[in-house]
Enzyme design. Structure first.
Site, PDB file in Angstrom:
ATOM      1  N   ASP A  66       0.838  -1.199   0.000  1.00  0.00           N
ATOM      2  CA  ASP A  66       0.000   0.000   0.000  1.00  0.00           C
ATOM      3  C   ASP A  66       0.875   1.252   0.000  1.00  0.00           C
ATOM      4  OD1 ASP A  66      -2.504   1.579   0.461  1.00  0.00           O
ATOM      5  OD2 ASP A  66      -1.542   1.957   2.387  1.00  0.00           O
ATOM      6  N   GLU A 134      -1.913  -5.560  -3.304  1.00  0.00           N
ATOM      7  CA  GLU A 134      -0.999  -4.791  -2.464  1.00  0.00           C
ATOM      8  C   GLU A 134       0.105  -5.675  -1.899  1.00  0.00           C
ATOM      9  OE1 GLU A 134      -3.804  -1.202  -0.695  1.00  0.00           O
ATOM     10  OE2 GLU A 134      -3.864  -3.167   0.283  1.00  0.00           O
TER      11      GLU A 134
END
Length: 246
Positions: A66, A134
């Site tokens: 992320d 992610e």
């Protein structure tokens, strides 16, 4: 020398098997440490631990990925839109790395097919697709470093999906947009949420959205959040001209 390279490459592929081959196709390059990628697809339900007794699943890689996505996208926008202020750049980055978009990326790559889990895939929430994407980005960073990570994000996210003029008009959350408009226009709004089982086996939630004490839109979905978003989208189109001219 050529023969040695060929044998070495073959042994690496055999070591990881089908998983190695699949990951290599997704990445567009050969992984150095396949264990990083195996971890990126290990669900917490496996209850795996590393040698130190720490949980061995994708959740920490998800956090790292992320951050890497945010960093690379931020740098791209900074360079591509020199006239954009902080607020504009932040809003555009949010649109690119929205949960909806990350889920789309994960689905397109069929990442869920690689998950090791003790939970049936149909029981996963929708966000599993974006979470895995992610985690994959985090694994790339650990395995290859920033440059490879940046290239992957550019090839898989920026090049095929980042069209700045289109993104400027994209709405991430109709509910947020509608609430912001109501607050600016001093209009009252209220979401009435109720459980709506109907004749379906699965639980549904119904929503009635009222603005200035008048019901503007209704919606039905498998979660309160989804139902509110659908109702907000319908209300947005009812007030679109007024909202866009605010």
């Amino acid at each position: 020398m050529h023969l040695f390279k060929k044998i070495f490459s073959k042994s690496r592929a055999q070591e990881g098997g089908i998983f190695f081959d699949t990951i290599q196709k997704i990445l567009g390059f050969t992984p150095d440490t396949i264990d990083h990628y195996k971890r990126a697809f290990t669900h917490r339900s496996t209850n795996k631990l590393d040698a130190a007794g720490n949980p061995l699943n994708y959740e920490r890689l998800e956090f790292l990925g992320d951050a890497m996505l945010s960093s690379v996208i931020a740098a791209h926008l900074f360079n591509q839109v020199p006239s954009g202020d902080e607020g504009y750049l932040t809003k555009m980055r949010s649109k690119i790395v929205s949960r909806e978009h990350l889920n789309e990326l994960g689905r397109d790559l069929h990442l869920i097919d690689l998950v090791e889990s003790k939970v049936l895939t149909q029981h996963f929430g929708e966000n599993i697709h974006g979470n895995l994407f992610e985690a994959l980005v985090g694994a790339i960073y650990l395995d290859k470093g920033y440059i490879y990570c940046e290239k992957f994000i550019h090839n898989r996210v920026i090049a095929p999906y980042v069209d700045i003029p289109k993104l400027e008009g994209k709405v991430i959350s109709y509910k947020s947009l509608l609430i912001e408009w109501c607050q600016k226009e001093k209009r009252t709004f209220h979401y009435d949420v109720f459980e709506d089982n109907g004749i379906d086996a699965q639980k549904f939630f119904g929503v009635k959205l009222s603005i200035d004490n008048k019901i503007i839109a209704k919606a039905r979905a498998t979660s309160k959040k989804k139902a509110e978003e659908i109702a907000s989208k319908r209300a947005y189109f009812a007030f679109q001209e007024k909202i866009n001219n605010k």
